[in-house]
Scaffold this active site. Structure first.
Site, mmCIF file in Angstrom:
data_model
loop_
_atom_site.group_PDB
_atom_site.id
_atom_site.type_symbol
_atom_site.label_atom_id
_atom_site.label_comp_id
_atom_site.label_asym_id
_atom_site.label_seq_id
_atom_site.Cartn_x
_atom_site.Cartn_y
_atom_site.Cartn_z
ATOM 1 N N SER A 1 70.242 110.940 12.079
ATOM 2 C CA SER A 1 70.494 109.721 12.836
ATOM 3 C C SER A 1 70.466 108.507 11.906
ATOM 4 O O SER A 1 71.175 108.478 10.903
ATOM 5 C CB SER A 1 69.485 109.600 13.978
ATOM 6 N N ASP B 1 75.922 116.184 21.344
ATOM 7 C CA ASP B 1 75.246 114.931 20.994
ATOM 8 C C ASP B 1 75.764 113.813 21.893
ATOM 9 O O ASP B 1 76.950 113.494 21.878
ATOM 10 C CB ASP B 1 75.509 114.603 19.522
ATOM 11 N N HIS C 1 71.179 115.640 20.206
ATOM 12 C CA HIS C 1 71.136 114.734 19.060
ATOM 13 C C HIS C 1 70.161 115.171 17.968
ATOM 14 O O HIS C 1 70.289 114.763 16.830
ATOM 15 C CB HIS C 1 70.762 113.327 19.546
#
Length: 347
Positions: free
Chosen positions: A174, A296, A324
C-alpha cells in the site's frame, strides 16, 4: 484513509544451538541467537515488551501476540535529533547468504501487520526484518522528531547503515510501496530489489490536509484512531470475517495509536505534504516484483498495470480471491512470491 489490521501465524521456535549453520534452499543460513550487544531495548522477560501499550494484553489473536513478543527497539542515530531514536522492529533469527528481506508496512500501521507472512519467510530460510517507519509503529518518539518524507527516509537509511549493512529486498504494501520507491530512488546502493504489494503510489501527497487548521487536524486524527473507522477499514480490506475477529484485528491495528506521541507524529506527517513518488517511478533501476490482489477494493488493477509498465524491470503476480492485504489473506502465496523473487535464479 485505510489502516492495516492483520492476522498471521506464530513464529517458528528458535533453533537450539547458537551459531548453527544449516543448508537451506540455494544457500546457507546462520542462526543468530547471541545476546544483546547493540544497546537494544527488548523491554521484556518472556512476555510483551514493556514499551507496548498495556492494551496489547487484551488482544486475543495468538499470532499477533506471538510476534508482539519479538518487537524490540534499536538505537538509531539521526542528525535531526539530539539523541538516538529507539526504533521498533522485529529482527531476524537467522542470517542468510541471500540478501535480507526488509518489510515495511502500510500507512499508519506497524510491523505487526507482517505477523502472518514473517514466520513463513523465516521458515523459507530468509533473513527478514520487519521495521516500523518513523512516526508510526512503536518507536520511542517522546522527543518528537520531524516525521516528514525526508526524515522517514533518513531514519530508514541510518537503521540500514547501522544494522542491516547489505543491499536489501525492500518490501512495501500500500503506501509502504511509496516509502520503498522513495528510498530506493534516493539510496540505490541500499536496495537490490523491490517488492510492491497493492501499491498506493499515484496519490499526489496529502493534498488539502496540509492546510487544515490545527484544531481540525487534531480532530481528524482523533477520528483516524477511532474504533468505528478502523472497523470500517477492516470491512474494506477483508472479505467474510466475523465481527469478533474484525474487532480483535481492529485492536491490533490501532495499538500503536495509543502511544502518547502518535497524534503529534501523524499530524506532522500529514501537514508536511506526504508522499508523491510519481516522478520517481520511471527512474528506478532495481528489479521489481508487483503483487496485486484480484479483489482489492482500495487500489485498482489498472494502477498495478500502469506501475508495471512504468518501471524499467518489473514482473507481476496476481493473487486470486484476495483483498487489499494479501500478506494477511494469503500469506503462503505472498511468502512464496517473495522467497522466489529473493532467490532469483539460484534454484
Amino acid at each position: 484513509m485505510i489502516m492495516a489490521v492483520k492476522l498471521g501465524s506464530p513464529p517458528p521456535q528458535p533453533p537450539p544451538l547458537m551459531g548453527m549453520t544449516v543448508a537451506k534452499k540455494c544457500g546457507s543460513v546462520r542462526v543468530l541467537l547471541g545476546g544483546n550487544k547493540t544497546g537494544a531495548d527488548t523491554g521484556y522477560a518472556g512476555g510483551f515488551p514493556s514499551f507496548l501499550p498495556k492494551e496489547v494484553e487484551k488482544i486475543k489473536d495468538p499470532f499477533a501476540r506471538s510476534l508482539a513478543q519479538r518487537i524490540e527497539r534499536l538505537p538509531v542515530k539521526v542528525g535531526f535529533s539530539e539523541s538516538c531514536i529507539m526504533s521498533s522492529c522485529v529482527k531476524p533469527l537467522i542470517q542468510s547468504d541471500i540478501n535480507p528481506v526488509v518489510l515495511l508496512h502500510c500507512f499508519d500501521s506497524s510491523c505487526l501487520e507482517w505477523r502472518c507472512t514473517y514466520p513463513l519467510l523465516e521458515e523459507a530460510g530468509l533473513e527478514a526484518w520487519a521495521i516500523d517507519v518513523l512516526g508510526w509503529g512503536f518507536s520511542d518518539l517522546e522527543r518528537l522528531p520531524p516525521c516528514n518524507v525526508a526524515s522517514k527516509r533518513y531514519h530508514l537509511y541510518q537503521l540500514w547503515k547501522s544494522y542491516i549493512k547489505r543491499p536489501m529486498i525492500l518490501v512495501g504494501p500500500s503506501l509502504g510501496a511509496a516509502v520503498a520507491i522513495d528510498f530506493a530512488d534516493n539510496h540505490p546502493e541500499a536496495v537490490e530489489k523491490l517488492v510492491l504489494i497493492n501499491a498506493s503510489v499515484y496519490a499526489e501527497g496529502t493534498g488539502n490536509l496540509t492546510r487544515l487548521p490545527r484544531m481540525l487536524a487534531y480532530a481528524g486524527v482523533s477520528l483516524l484512531k477511532s474504533i468505528p473507522l478502523r472497523l470500517y477499514a477492516n470491512i474494506l480490506a477483508f472479505n467474510g470475517i466475523s465481527l469478533a475477529t474484525s474487532l480483535d484485528w481492529t485492536n491490533v491495528g490501532r495499538l500503536h495509536c495509543l502511544l502518547p506521541w502518535w497524534e503529534d507524529a501523524t499530524i506532522n506527517f500529514m501537514s508536511s505534504g506526504g508522499y508523491n513518488v510519481i516522478a520517481q517511478i520511471k527512474q528506478l533501476k532495481q528489479k521489481a516484483l508487483i503483487i496485486c490482489s484480484e479483489r482489492d477494493q482500495i487500489v485498482n488493477y489498472e494502477q498495478a498495470v500502469r506501475l508495471q509498465l512504468e518501471l524499467q524491470d518489473a514482473s507481476m503476480r496476481l493473487i486470486p480471491d484476495c483483498g487489499h492485504l494479501p500478506h494477511v489473506d494469503k500469506p503462503s502465496a505472498v511468502a512464496r512470491f517473495i522467497a522466489e523473487f529473493a532467490r532469483g535464479d539460484c534454484n
